[in-house]
Write a protein that holds these residues in place. Structure first.
Motif, short mmCIF file in Angstrom:
data_model
loop_
_atom_site.label_atom_id
_atom_site.label_comp_id
_atom_site.label_asym_id
_atom_site.label_seq_id
_atom_site.Cartn_x
_atom_site.Cartn_y
_atom_site.Cartn_z
N GLY A 221 0.83 -1.20 0.00
CA GLY A 221 0.00 0.00 0.00
C GLY A 221 0.86 1.25 0.00
O GLY A 221 0.59 2.21 -0.72
N ARG A 222 1.93 1.22 0.81
CA ARG A 222 2.81 2.40 0.89
C ARG A 222 3.50 2.65 -0.45
O ARG A 222 3.65 3.78 -0.90
N GLN A 223 3.90 1.55 -1.09
CA GLN A 223 4.55 1.72 -2.41
C GLN A 223 3.58 2.34 -3.41
O GLN A 223 3.95 3.17 -4.23
N ALA A 224 2.31 1.93 -3.32
CA ALA A 224 1.31 2.50 -4.25
C ALA A 224 1.14 3.99 -3.99
O ALA A 224 1.14 4.79 -4.93
N VAL A 225 1.05 4.36 -2.69
CA VAL A 225 0.86 5.79 -2.36
C VAL A 225 2.03 6.61 -2.93
O VAL A 225 1.83 7.73 -3.43
N ALA A 226 3.23 6.05 -2.88
CA ALA A 226 4.40 6.78 -3.38
C ALA A 226 4.27 7.06 -4.88
O ALA A 226 4.91 7.97 -5.41
N ARG A 227 3.44 6.28 -5.56
CA ARG A 227 3.30 6.48 -7.02
C ARG A 227 2.07 7.31 -7.37
O ARG A 227 1.69 7.40 -8.54
N ARG A 228 1.42 7.88 -6.34
CA ARG A 228 0.19 8.62 -6.61
C ARG A 228 0.48 9.86 -7.47
O ARG A 228 1.32 10.69 -7.11
N PRO A 229 -0.20 10.00 -8.62
CA PRO A 229 0.04 11.17 -9.45
C PRO A 229 -0.51 12.43 -8.77
O PRO A 229 -1.45 12.35 -7.99
N GLU A 230 0.10 13.57 -9.07
CA GLU A 230 -0.42 14.85 -8.58
C GLU A 230 -1.82 15.05 -9.12
O GLU A 230 -2.06 14.80 -10.31
N PRO A 231 -2.79 15.50 -8.31
CA PRO A 231 -4.12 15.79 -8.85
C PRO A 231 -4.04 16.90 -9.90
O PRO A 231 -3.36 17.90 -9.69
N ARG A 232 -4.67 16.69 -11.03
CA ARG A 232 -4.67 17.72 -12.08
C ARG A 232 -6.12 18.08 -12.37
O ARG A 232 -6.84 17.30 -12.99
N PRO A 233 -6.58 19.25 -11.87
CA PRO A 233 -7.99 19.60 -11.99
C PRO A 233 -8.47 19.53 -13.44
O PRO A 233 -7.77 19.99 -14.35
N GLY A 234 -9.63 18.92 -13.64
CA GLY A 234 -10.21 18.90 -14.98
C GLY A 234 -9.75 17.74 -15.82
O GLY A 234 -10.31 17.47 -16.87
N VAL A 235 -8.68 17.06 -15.38
CA VAL A 235 -8.22 15.91 -16.17
C VAL A 235 -9.10 14.71 -15.82
O VAL A 235 -9.33 14.41 -14.65
N ASN A 236 -9.62 14.06 -16.83
CA ASN A 236 -10.47 12.90 -16.61
C ASN A 236 -9.65 11.80 -15.94
O ASN A 236 -8.66 11.34 -16.50
N PRO A 237 -10.05 11.38 -14.74
CA PRO A 237 -9.21 10.38 -14.06
C PRO A 237 -9.36 8.98 -14.63
O PRO A 237 -8.66 8.07 -14.20
N ARG A 238 -10.29 8.80 -15.59
CA ARG A 238 -10.44 7.46 -16.17
C ARG A 238 -9.35 7.21 -17.22
O ARG A 238 -9.63 7.06 -18.40
N SER A 239 -8.13 7.23 -16.78
CA SER A 239 -7.02 6.98 -17.71
C SER A 239 -5.95 6.22 -16.95
O SER A 239 -5.90 6.26 -15.72
N ARG A 240 -5.09 5.58 -17.71
CA ARG A 240 -4.06 4.77 -17.08
C ARG A 240 -3.11 5.64 -16.25
O ARG A 240 -2.74 5.29 -15.13
N ALA A 241 -2.77 6.83 -16.79
CA ALA A 241 -1.80 7.68 -16.10
C ALA A 241 -2.36 8.22 -14.79
O ALA A 241 -1.67 8.25 -13.77
#
Ligand code: HEM
Length: 453
Positions: A221-241
């Motif tokens: 879980g901690r490793q996943a959190v470390a890879r969390r992308p910066e929130p980008r307002p308006g960007v559709n989160p339904r994407s791989r990135a």
């Protein structure tokens, strides 16, 4: 729950929703209200739906720009119960695959291609293959085997005093989902945060929400959190990135999943990498966000109808029908999208191949041709052919699990007095009928002592 509770400030009965008459709105503006996420921040526009069901049961809805979210081409909205069922049951005409199932188109052709690998966004026969792989965990029998644990968990949810009911109730669906999926309990809040990111991108409060405490997580879980992308307002989160951390987690979990979990069924099922990632994505959201909204929505509905609450207390055998009525009255999912596969006619309208078609479950559930006195909340309503779980091949796979959780929560709540202590706050979303906050005071009811016979 308290019979004396005043009517909630957020009211979804007709008369308080989007202004239909005397407003100077043009017809076009009214239709825009059907689309705008801000409409639903105030209330579900049931009165507008009723008018459109009568006057324009299949009609064009514009999709103006909303903040950073660009203007869309518009869509056909479907408001009547019979038409909604027809669309959902005819995937050969109304595809879940062509443009996927959200009103908003994916941002890029690559994003569309990626989400098309999700079971939700496939048509038969590809859909049937994917559904078979995971269906065993969700049969009535499989759910019955879990019911005792769910009820026990529900009994431990509540404590005397003030709380935000949305926050308290949300733990049951994530716990259940983690259990079924094979996600370690310590990591369950990650599921909550991923679902918030996906559903809440129309609402600034949810989009970057992060409730998982890193210290409590497993190393995975901690490793996943470390890879969390910066929130980008308006960007559709339904994407791989935008969901890179969730997919990293799914792959890490796949190394040694618990034997009887949905994860291990997915691994045995011969999924492609994109199918695997999207299946994890689908469960993380569908099994979590819907109940996080549906349980508080059900409570708010009961508190707004003290007579029906008293009736349920008097006769707890009504719990099953009462849960169905809560789902009809407060459908956690308000709409789903399809795309026409050919030129056809629906509700007297010529629909062209490639057009978006959006069915409104929230409107179908109030169609007076199916539900007598549809705006009346009736905990004993039978029959109750609501479409809150959809219809046709994509009928909610988790419906039995969802019902079991709602019965457990509301069965337990019958032993509590619940009083609203502040204004509920709705989610800004044209998809989920969400509550962000529901401040309440909880007090355990004393057993009523009966006079000796
Ligand atoms: C009250 C709670 C819930 C509601 C209102 C709800 C609603 C829905 C609806 C309307 C659909 C149909 C989508 C479509 O037509 O395209 C659906 C599909 C689905 N739901 Fe639920 N859902 C709930 C809870 C759950 C739970 C608890 C789970 C799993 C743990 C779940 C898993 C799924 C899955 C996997 C699908 C896709 C099925 C397919 O594509 O064949 N849902 N849900």
């Amino acid at each position: 729950m308290s019979e004396e509770t005043p009517r909630p400030p957020v009211d979804d009965t007709p008369g308080t929703a989007s202004p239909v008459d005397d407003t100077g709105h043009t017809q076009g503006d009214l239709r825009e209200d059907v689309f705008l996420p801000s409409t639903y921040e105030r209330a579900v526009p049931y009165e507008l739906f009723a008018r459109l069901r009568r006057e324009a049961p299949v009609c064009r809805i514009p999709e103006p720009a909303v903040g950073p979210w660009k203007e869309g081409p518009g869509y056909w909205a479907v408001f009547r119960h019979a038409d909604v069922k027809h669309v959902l049951r005819t995937p050969e005409d109304f595809s879940s695959h062509l443009g996927a199932t959200q009103i908003r188109d994916p941002d890029t052709p690559a994003d569309l291609e990626f989400v098309r690998a999700m079971m939700l966004n496939t048509d038969p026969p590809a859909h049937s293959r994917l559904r078979r792989i995971v269906a065993a965990a969700f049969t009535p029998r499989a759910v019955r085997a879990l019911e005792r644990e769910i009820a026990e968990r529900a009994r431990g949810l509540f404590a005397e005093g003030e709380c935000d009911f949305v926050e308290v109730a949300a733990d049951l669906p994530v716990w259940t989902l983690a259990h079924v999926m094979g996600v370690p309990d310590r990591d369950r809040r990650l599921l909550y945060d991923w679902a918030s990111r996906v559903i809440g991108y129309q609402d600034a409060d949810y989009a970057g929400l992060s409730t998982a405490e890193t210290d409590a997580l497993t190393p995975m879980g901690r490793q996943a959190v470390a890879r969390r992308p910066e929130p980008r307002p308006g960007v559709n989160p339904r994407s791989r990135a935008a969901l890179a951390d969730m997919f990293a987690y799914a792959h890490a979990l796949a190394v040694s999943p618990p034997g009887d979990s949905v994860m291990s069924a997915m691994l045995r099922g011969g999924l492609t990498e994109a199918e695997f990632e999207n299946m994890f994505f689908l469960f993380a959201v569908a099994g979590n966000e819907t109940l996080r909204n549906g349980i508080p929505g059900g409570l708010l509905t009961l508190l707004g109808h003290p007579g029906e609450l008293a009736r349920l207390r008097e006769d707890p055998s009504l719990l099953g029908p009462a849960v169905e009525e809560m789902l009809r009255f407060w459908p956690p999912v308000m709409d789903f999208r399809r795309t026409a596969t050919r030129d056809l006619t629906l509700g007297g309208q010529r629909i062209r191949r490639g057009d978006k078609v959006v069915v409104y479950h929230a409107s179908a559930n109030r169609d007076p041709s199916v539900f007598p006195d549809p705006d009346r909340f009736d905990v004993g309503r039978a029959p109750n052919d609501h479409v809150s779980f959809g219809a046709g091949p994509h009928l909610c796979l988790g419906a039995h699990l969802a019902r079991a959780q709602m019965r457990a929560v509301f069965g337990e709540l019958l032993s509590w007095d619940v009083t609203l202590t502040g204004a509920p706050r709705r989610l800004t979303s044209n998809f989920q009928n969400g509550l962000k906050h529901l401040p309440v005071r909880l007090r355990r009811r004393r057993a009523v002592s009966r006079p000796p016979a």
